[in-house]
Design an enzyme around this catalytic site. Sequence first.
Site, PDB file in Angstrom:
ATOM      1  N   ARG A 232       0.645  -1.176   0.043  1.00 21.16           N
ATOM      2  CA  ARG A 232       0.294   0.050  -0.138  1.00 21.16           C
ATOM      3  C   ARG A 232       0.488   1.399   0.129  1.00 21.16           C
ATOM      4  O   ARG A 232       2.011   1.395   0.641  1.00 21.16           O
ATOM      5  CB  ARG A 232      -1.006   0.004   1.565  1.00 21.16           C
ATOM      6  CG  ARG A 232      -1.890  -0.712   1.013  1.00 21.16           C
ATOM      7  CD  ARG A 232      -3.390  -0.215  -0.098  1.00 21.16           C
ATOM      8  NE  ARG A 232      -4.515  -1.098   0.288  1.00 21.16           N
ATOM      9  CZ  ARG A 232      -4.677  -1.970  -1.187  1.00 21.16           C
ATOM     10  NH1 ARG A 232      -3.779  -1.794  -1.708  1.00 21.16           N
ATOM     11  NH2 ARG A 232      -5.452  -2.390  -0.686  1.00 21.16           N
ATOM     12  N   GLU A 261      -4.722   7.521  -4.535  1.00 16.63           N
ATOM     13  CA  GLU A 261      -4.635   6.406  -5.757  1.00 16.63           C
ATOM     14  C   GLU A 261      -5.625   7.362  -6.780  1.00 16.63           C
ATOM     15  O   GLU A 261      -7.081   7.271  -6.282  1.00 16.63           O
ATOM     16  CB  GLU A 261      -4.344   5.960  -6.188  1.00 16.63           C
ATOM     17  CG  GLU A 261      -3.561   5.201  -6.193  1.00 16.63           C
ATOM     18  CD  GLU A 261      -3.104   3.794  -5.145  1.00 16.63           C
ATOM     19  OE1 GLU A 261      -4.242   2.586  -4.985  1.00 16.63           O
ATOM     20  OE2 GLU A 261      -1.949   2.863  -5.143  1.00 16.63           O
ATOM     21  N   HIS A 282      -1.166   0.235  -9.884  1.00 18.92           N
ATOM     22  CA  HIS A 282      -2.044  -0.549  -9.026  1.00 18.92           C
ATOM     23  C   HIS A 282      -1.991  -1.171  -8.928  1.00 18.92           C
ATOM     24  O   HIS A 282      -3.222  -2.220  -9.097  1.00 18.92           O
ATOM     25  CB  HIS A 282      -2.754   0.332  -8.009  1.00 18.92           C
ATOM     26  CG  HIS A 282      -2.881   0.040  -6.710  1.00 18.92           C
ATOM     27  ND1 HIS A 282      -3.829   0.155  -5.465  1.00 18.92           N
ATOM     28  CD2 HIS A 282      -3.553  -1.812  -6.864  1.00 18.92           C
ATOM     29  CE1 HIS A 282      -3.418  -0.463  -4.639  1.00 18.92           C
ATOM     30  NE2 HIS A 282      -3.346  -1.936  -5.682  1.00 18.92           N
TER      31      HIS A 282
HETATM   32  N1  NAI Z   1      -0.515  -3.864  -5.161  1.00 18.07           N
HETATM   33  C1  NAI Z   1      -1.493  -4.855  -5.762  1.00 18.07           C
HETATM   34  O1  NAI Z   1      -2.013  -5.586  -6.269  1.00 18.07           O
HETATM   35  C2  NAI Z   1      -2.175  -5.895  -3.675  1.00 18.07           C
HETATM   36  C3  NAI Z   1      -2.184  -5.854  -2.553  1.00 18.07           C
HETATM   37  N2  NAI Z   1      -2.114  -6.206  -1.792  1.00 18.07           N
HETATM   38  C4  NAI Z   1      -1.435  -5.721  -0.706  1.00 18.07           C
HETATM   39  O2  NAI Z   1      -0.800  -6.633   0.739  1.00 18.07           O
HETATM   40  C5  NAI Z   1      -1.857  -6.621   1.395  1.00 18.07           C
HETATM   41  C6  NAI Z   1      -0.873  -8.151   1.889  1.00 18.07           C
HETATM   42  O3  NAI Z   1      -1.752  -8.982   2.037  1.00 18.07           O
HETATM   43  P1  NAI Z   1      -1.994 -10.765   2.299  1.00 18.07           P
HETATM   44  O4  NAI Z   1      -0.730 -11.161   2.310  1.00 18.07           O
HETATM   45  O5  NAI Z   1      -2.953 -11.149   1.782  1.00 18.07           O
HETATM   46  O6  NAI Z   1      -2.254 -10.168   3.974  1.00 18.07           O
HETATM   47  P2  NAI Z   1      -1.587 -10.721   4.944  1.00 18.07           P
HETATM   48  O7  NAI Z   1      -2.653 -10.803   5.586  1.00 18.07           O
HETATM   49  O8  NAI Z   1      -2.510 -12.209   4.525  1.00 18.07           O
HETATM   50  O9  NAI Z   1      -0.972 -10.111   5.499  1.00 18.07           O
HETATM   51  C7  NAI Z   1      -0.742  -9.491   6.053  1.00 18.07           C
HETATM   52  C8  NAI Z   1       0.696  -9.700   7.439  1.00 18.07           C
HETATM   53  O10 NAI Z   1       1.656  -8.824   7.723  1.00 18.07           O
HETATM   54  C9  NAI Z   1       1.443  -9.176   9.151  1.00 18.07           C
HETATM   55  N3  NAI Z   1       1.357  -7.885   9.325  1.00 18.07           N
HETATM   56  C10 NAI Z   1       0.636  -6.410  10.597  1.00 18.07           C
HETATM   57  N4  NAI Z   1       1.011  -5.593  10.730  1.00 18.07           N
HETATM   58  C11 NAI Z   1       2.417  -4.990  10.214  1.00 18.07           C
HETATM   59  C12 NAI Z   1       3.562  -5.037  10.856  1.00 18.07           C
HETATM   60  N5  NAI Z   1       3.356  -3.185  11.426  1.00 18.07           N
HETATM   61  N6  NAI Z   1       5.079  -5.067  10.341  1.00 18.07           N
HETATM   62  C13 NAI Z   1       4.379  -5.920   9.730  1.00 18.07           C
HETATM   63  N7  NAI Z   1       4.637  -7.402   9.351  1.00 18.07           N
HETATM   64  C14 NAI Z   1       2.784  -6.221   9.594  1.00 18.07           C
HETATM   65  C15 NAI Z   1       0.152  -9.766   9.009  1.00 18.07           C
HETATM   66  O11 NAI Z   1       0.875 -10.272  10.600  1.00 18.07           O
HETATM   67  C16 NAI Z   1       0.420 -10.379   8.401  1.00 18.07           C
HETATM   68  O12 NAI Z   1       1.096 -11.196   8.419  1.00 18.07           O
HETATM   69  C17 NAI Z   1      -3.023  -5.790   1.720  1.00 18.07           C
HETATM   70  O13 NAI Z   1      -3.127  -5.535   3.322  1.00 18.07           O
HETATM   71  C18 NAI Z   1      -2.828  -5.354   0.432  1.00 18.07           C
HETATM   72  O14 NAI Z   1      -3.007  -3.864   1.182  1.00 18.07           O
HETATM   73  C19 NAI Z   1      -3.053  -7.292  -1.490  1.00 18.07           C
HETATM   74  C20 NAI Z   1      -3.394  -7.309  -2.844  1.00 18.07           C
HETATM   75  C21 NAI Z   1      -3.372  -6.647  -3.975  1.00 18.07           C
HETATM   76  O1  3PY Z   2      -7.080  -6.633  -3.562  1.00 17.97           O
HETATM   77  C1  3PY Z   2      -5.634  -5.642  -2.559  1.00 17.97           C
HETATM   78  O2  3PY Z   2      -5.736  -5.252  -1.962  1.00 17.97           O
HETATM   79  C2  3PY Z   2      -6.374  -4.746  -3.993  1.00 17.97           C
HETATM   80  O3  3PY Z   2      -4.866  -3.633  -3.678  1.00 17.97           O
HETATM   81  C3  3PY Z   2      -6.143  -4.390  -5.040  1.00 17.97           C
HETATM   82  O4  3PY Z   2      -7.501  -3.519  -5.011  1.00 17.97           O
END
Ligand code: NAI
Ligand code: 3PY
Length: 315
Positions: A232, A261, A282
Amino acid sequence: MNIVVLDAATLAGVSLDPLRKFGTVTEYDTTSAEQLMSRIQSAEVVVTNKVVLNADTLSQLPNLRLICVAATGTNNIDLEAARAHNIAVTNVAGYSTPSVVLHTFTLLGNLMSNIHRYAQDCANGAWQRSDLFCRLDYPIHDLSGKRFVIVGYGNLGQAVAKVASAFGAEVVIAERPGQETVRAERVEFTEALRSADIVSIHCPLTDTTRDLFDADTLALLPAHAILLNTARGGIVNEQALADVLASKQLLGAGVDVLSVEPAAADNPLVQYQGNNLLLTPHTAWASQESITRLIQGIAENIDSFLQGREHNRLV
Ligand SMILES: NC(=O)C1=CN([C@@H]2O[C@H](COP(=O)(O)OP(=O)(O)OC[C@H]3O[C@@H](n4cnc5c(N)ncnc54)[C@H](O)[C@@H]3O)[C@@H](O)[C@H]2O)C=CC1
Ligand SMILES: O=C(O)C(=O)CO
């Protein structure tokens, strides 16, 4: 049920038919802050990818039972306010893992092999004018043997770690910053950064992670390191990143997400001209396959909600 989809254009034309069995689906391509209230006044289910639902909005929606975030990240929703108003919130975990992993390594591979610059040289005729069979204008590095630090070891962090290992990199899982106790198999945050060759961010944007990579944190990274942010905007301070890229205190950065964004014209990373930054709009999540899984995931979430199951429930 009255289901309102606020930013259907983000679902890139993939059919919303899987949602229609739950009721009437009203689709809006995009929704501005001004248009929001009138569109969701009588909604029971709101589907939003990035339209913001804040505390003020949520306090005015007595009919709303469920918010389906059409994404993994939920930082556009005030979860506490949703809880206070008894509105359930779901996201879709894991739908975009293959796409985000590919995007992460595409950014990294381009930066490590300077593919974007070499491709430009083919397009502008530099290779055709060359005395050698190849061109070696820009350094090329291996990923094998490099220290690959993961910040945020959830779904995406773990999937990226697997691929990094397959490339022969040494994966280092950073402990959360400021933690006194370092868990087994993790490395204290600042220590992990100081010895990193690559840092890939996969944590959510929260009050704790906002500006996590500010000027002080970025200064911990070695000058030969590459920073990747597909998580993010707002986790990395954009002016601080532009500064370290410009002063060559960092080898490169791959960035898919910005704090505002679509990007603002005066965003420091949009303004930045150097070729050690690769910025994408993104799109890490957005393979056609991901979007199909995403819509299926939303349908499963509505179904689970109606059956009283807590699948993908955040609130
Ligand atoms: N650019 C894109 O298109 C996309 C971006 N994302 C972003 O990726 C992020 C992660 O997605 P997932 O891995 O599926 O989520 P997830 O919930 O499986 O993993 C997130 C991890 O970050 C850890 N975490 C939370 N706060 C933290 C901190 N202060 N320091 C270090 N680690 C911390 C959590 O404990 C967890 O292990 C989402 O929240 C979203 O913002 C997700 C999908 C697409
Ligand atoms: O799945 C997410 O978190 C994304 O950023 C895509 O919209």
